[in-house]
Write a protein that holds these residues in place. Structure first.
Motif, PDB file in Angstrom:
ATOM      1  N   VAL A 342      88.291  18.882  91.142  1.00 27.35           N
ATOM      2  CA  VAL A 342      87.514  20.010  91.665  1.00 27.35           C
ATOM      3  C   VAL A 342      87.132  19.702  93.107  1.00 27.35           C
ATOM      4  N   SER A 346      81.881  21.773  94.224  1.00 27.91           N
ATOM      5  CA  SER A 346      81.728  22.132  92.817  1.00 27.91           C
ATOM      6  C   SER A 346      80.523  21.420  92.199  1.00 27.91           C
ATOM      7  N   TYR A 348      80.506  20.134  89.454  1.00 29.81           N
ATOM      8  CA  TYR A 348      80.996  18.992  88.680  1.00 29.81           C
ATOM      9  C   TYR A 348      81.758  17.971  89.523  1.00 29.81           C
ATOM     10  N   TYR A 349      81.641  18.041  90.828  1.00 25.77           N
ATOM     11  CA  TYR A 349      82.270  17.018  91.668  1.00 25.77           C
ATOM     12  C   TYR A 349      81.542  15.686  91.455  1.00 25.77           C
ATOM     13  N   PRO A 437      85.772  22.802  84.695  1.00 24.49           N
ATOM     14  CA  PRO A 437      86.516  21.606  85.106  1.00 24.49           C
ATOM     15  C   PRO A 437      87.403  21.027  84.012  1.00 24.49           C
TER      16      PRO A 437
END
Length: 528
Positions: A342, A346, A348-349, A437
């Motif tokens: 990602v 993001s 969720y990085y 993700p």
């Protein structure tokens, strides 16, 4: 590829012709007036019948949602096959064939209320039995690319004609997002059962357009489905998708009026197009990534090359690359640098594994340590112009560290088949991405999953992937993904490079276009 012959479309009917016909009827020849009115009706029919022509950067693979893997196939499916849900511009989940959903208290049962009055293109009714058939087909059909996406789904129960329950082995955070893509697409059970081996050659779905014909490497033709449940949102009678790999030729067809819309415009053409009054340009950062997938265990080829068998060589390859330079040179700045599945913006990085800087000296030291100061490998690359440019820049940069990279240009669908068989050393793969993700992670890293082209397999990573899937809390899930990143990005079965901008150009008369980060072209609402 030559520019296609220009088509004639009559846009309006002159009121003068109608008035002239009335005058003739009032005075002289009734026959002549009737003939003139017949001509007017023909012109009116021509004016109402509109075709939308879309230029694609590749020819899609099989048009079966269960088996398909290509991004361009998803563009075609957007007009052909409706899904249980869709996503909006902000990645929110919105109803399509499912009107509503409700989770059980333990988050292991998802109940869906379905949209009534929907039929498939063969006239068969869409109902709970059809949903059960499709989800079971996605899970069980040999060669299914959806199996990993629906792994926690253990059974499907029909409650009544328009209500269905999805039973899970554990809470599954990505499920709704999964159902906004091919795993949520519904095909006609009758047609799929009647033609099990080659359904993808003549697919039957429930979308706004039905399949008419396909000529490989030339065109896919869809015709308007008269009984579509949302027919008021459809303003074209036909869509023709034309694969034109060469971006220069694709653009020439747009400028000549042979195409109305082209996807993945060459980045070096964007500034010029923005200055042209006939066209609009759209740009959106993708959900996916551009990366180099490395055969680390997919086949015997992994151990025959130092890139596949030694993580130090893969680290050296990454350190030889200047990601910002690749984006600037190969993509004219139309992309975001990244080192994960990602983009850095993001939720969720994994911030615990930031983008590494280029370090040629360290790359050379790693190669020396691995005993291969001048490793050679073949980089399989799709024949698209953007893929070719990225491959050439990677080749030049890595050469400074001692790498000898040979570029193998391969037609896209063929490259996917070779990757699936493990007949590659490294593969420049563009993944279009998913809103959750998990769609960029699980199928690529979980053991023996259908899109695990690297052949990567670690039980501890599988455990973390499954834990991430069953964790609904965003903060806790982010921590699990950071654990995955710490291990996977050290092994480097995929070297992530950047996240491209979807670049579209289209006729300024085309309105109703929605720019959604998945890069798909929704035909609902489009009109000239």
């Amino acid at each position: 590829m030559s520019i296609l012959p220009r088509r004639l479309v009559v846009a309006t009917v002159s009121p003068f012709l109608v008035l002239r016909a009335a005058a003739i009827m009032a005075s002289t020849s009734v026959v002549a007036a009737a003939l003139l009115l017949f001509m007017v009706s023909l012109i009116s029919f021509s004016a109402g019948a509109q075709t939308l022509r879309i230029g694609l950067a590749e020819d899609p693979d099989v048009l079966d949602p269960t088996l398909a893997r290509s991004f361009v196939g998803r563009i075609v499916f957007a007009g052909l096959c409706d899904k249980l849900f869709d996503i909006d511009e902000k990645l929110g989940i919105v109803p399509q064939l499912a009107l509503s959903h409700q989770w059980s208290a333990d988050n292991k049962v998802l109940t869906l209320k379905l949209r009534p009055g929907v039929t498939f293109h063969d006239g068969e009714k869409f109902n709970a039995l059809a949903v059960k058939f499709n989800l079971e087909r996605h899970k069980n059909l040999s060669g299914s690319s959806r199996r990993g996406e629906l792994l926690p789904l253990t059974s499907v129960e029909v409650v009544d004609e328009m209500t269905v329950k999805l039973i899970l082995s554990a809470p599954f955070a990505p499920l709704l997002t999964v159902l906004t893509d091919r795993a949520g697409m519904m095909v006609s059970p009758k047609a799929a059962q009647a033609n099990p081996d080659s359904f993808g050659s003549k697919p039957v779905c429930s979308g706004p357009f039905k399949f008419a014909e396909r000529v490989a490497q030339d065109r896919i033709v869809l015709e308007r489905y008269a009984n579509y449940w949302d027919k008021s949102a459809i303003h074209f009678d036909k869509i023709i998708y034309q694969p034109i790999v060469d971006s220069t030729v694709r653009l020439a067809n747009l400028r000549a009026g042979q195409l109305d819309f082209i996807e993945r415009v060459a980045s070096n053409d964007i500034s010029g197009l923005r200055a042209e009054k006939k066209f609009n340009v759209a740009s959106i950062t993708e959900l996916g990534y551009q990366g180099i997938t490395i055969n680390t265990g997919k086949s015997d080829m992994a151990q025959k090359n130092p890139l596949g068998r030694d993580a130090r060589v893969r680290e050296a390859l990454e350190l030889s690359l200047d990601r910002a330079g690749i984006v600037q040179v190969a993509a004219d700045g139309e992309g975001e640098v990244g080192n994960q599945w990602v983009a850095p913006n993001s939720t969720y990085y994994a911030k615990n594994v930031p983008v590494p800087k280029r370090d040629v000296a360290r790359a050379k030291a790693l190669l020396k340590e691995a005993g291969v100061p001048n490793p050679s490998f073949t980089l399989m690359t799709p024949t698209t112009s953007d893929g070719q440019k990225v491959a050439q820049v990677v080749q030049a940069m890595a050469k400074e560290a001692g790498f000898d990279i040979k570029i193998q240009s391969t037609e896209f669908a063929t490259s996917l088949n070779l990757a699936d068989k493990g007949q590659f050393e490294a593969y420049l793969l563009n993944w279009s991405g998913r809103a959750d993700p998990d769609g960029n992670l699980f199928s690529f890293y979980a053991c023996k999953q259908p899109l695990n082209y690297p052949g990567y397999c670690k039980p501890e990573i599988d455990a973390l992937l499954n834990k991430s899937r069953s964790t609904l809390d965003v903060v806790q899930r982010r921590k699990i993904i950071e654990q995955i990143a710490a291990e996977v990005l050290k092994d480097r079965p995929i070297v992530y490079v950047y996240h491209r901008h979807w670049l579209w150009a289209y006729n300024k008369k085309l309105t109703g276009l929605r720019t959604i980060p998945d890069g798909l072209i929704r035909v609902q609402g489009l009109k000239m």
